[in-house]
Design a protein around this motif. Structure first.
Motif, PDB file in Angstrom:
ATOM      1  N   UNK A  44       0.840  -1.190   0.000  1.00 24.17           N
ATOM      2  CA  UNK A  44       0.000   0.000   0.000  1.00 24.17           C
ATOM      3  C   UNK A  44       0.880   1.247   0.000  1.00 24.17           C
ATOM      4  N   UNK A  45       1.260   1.714  -1.203  1.00 31.00           N
ATOM      5  CA  UNK A  45       2.127   2.882  -1.347  1.00 31.00           C
ATOM      6  C   UNK A  45       1.415   3.955  -2.161  1.00 31.00           C
ATOM      7  N   UNK A  46       1.448   5.183  -1.663  1.00 29.43           N
ATOM      8  CA  UNK A  46       1.043   6.295  -2.517  1.00 29.43           C
ATOM      9  C   UNK A  46       2.191   6.576  -3.482  1.00 29.43           C
ATOM     10  N   UNK A  47       1.900   7.269  -4.576  1.00 29.44           N
ATOM     11  CA  UNK A  47       2.953   7.594  -5.533  1.00 29.44           C
ATOM     12  C   UNK A  47       4.045   8.427  -4.887  1.00 29.44           C
ATOM     13  N   UNK A  48       3.641   9.332  -3.984  1.00 22.36           N
ATOM     14  CA  UNK A  48       4.626  10.187  -3.322  1.00 22.36           C
ATOM     15  C   UNK A  48       5.587   9.361  -2.478  1.00 22.36           C
TER      16      UNK A  48
END
Length: 258
Positions: A44-48
């Motif tokens: 679960x990673x945001x692009x940032x």
């Protein structure tokens, strides 16, 4: 979702290859180490955040995507390319470092070649198809797991003429050293069984090498394993034979080799 999982797994492998720990990732993201482990476990990673972690190993997100593209790997290189390697000892040194997954920084810090010379050699290895030189002088191996040097080719001849003697000039009695010499009388079947076991032993060494890539360079050291087995009789014994025949190994053409 499948591509997201593959991208995060590729990032995890890049962190491991560069010796970056979860603790360092946590410090960069301002999170706890437990939270970082959960991010990787759940992918679960945001692009940032993905971009921030990539920056720790000098990667862009596009670099990870590019790594997922199918790419033909090299099983061997042509004899003339092997000859090019053995004709330049500093090139051969950089090649062996690269094939053992050394980073550019480690090569420069360990050997007095200078960054421009190391880069020049890496470019040559790139042209040979052994590696891909990525931005930031990162090294991507292009050899397959079954890569081998040419039988009786320039690299093997170099080993036989210069490396083998140096390797054996040792008592093999210090920590980390071992030498075993065993002989016996085997059937053709038993000989084949032993050869299969020796090949598995060589494969075990490759597996250990892969597993230890996550450790920093200072915790690893070069190891060479030489395995040899063949029908053989010492020359001082063979000269007493009444007839020199092929009894040393059934089906072996010609007289026993020394």
């Amino acid at each position: 979702m499948a591509q997201t999982v593959a991208i995060v797994d590729a990032l995890k492998a890049a962190l491991r290859a560069n010796g970056v720990t979860y603790q360092q990732v946590a410090a960069a993201l301002g999170l706890s180490e437990a939270s970082v482990k959960r991010l990787f476990a759940e992918r679960q990673f945001s692009l940032q955040r993905l971009d921030q972690v990539c920056a720790l190993v000098g990667l862009e997100i596009t670099d990870l995507v590019r790594q997922l593209e199918p790419q033909a790997l090299v099983d061997a290189i042509a004899p003339e390319l092997e000859q090019e390697l053995v004709s330049d000892m500093s090139l051969l040194l950089v090649a062996f470092c690269a094939l053992n997954r050394w980073r550019f920084e480690d090569i420069c810090a360990t050997y007095s070649l200078g960054e421009p010379q190391v880069i020049t050699h890496l470019v040559r290895l790139d042209r040979m198809g052994l590696i891909e030189l990525l931005p930031g002088n990162r090294i991507k191996l292009l050899i397959s797991y079954d890569f081998q040097w040419q039988p009786q080719g320039p690299i093997q001849r170099f080993f036989e003429s210069r490396v083998q003697e140096d390797f054996l000039a040792c008592r093999f009695d210090r920590p980390g050293e071992i030498r075993l010499f065993v002989n016996g009388m085997l059937s053709v079947r038993s000989n084949e069984v032993m050869q299969q076991k020796l090949r598995r032993l060589a494969l075990d060494l490759r597996h250990c090498h892969q597993e230890d890539l996550s450790l920093p360079l200072e915790q690893r050291f070069g190891v060479s394993l030489m395995i040899a087995m063949r029908p053989w009789e010492m020359e001082v014994f063979r000269r007493y034979r009444r007839v020199e025949d092929d009894k040393c190994y059934p089906g072996h053409g010609g007289k026993p080799q020394s």
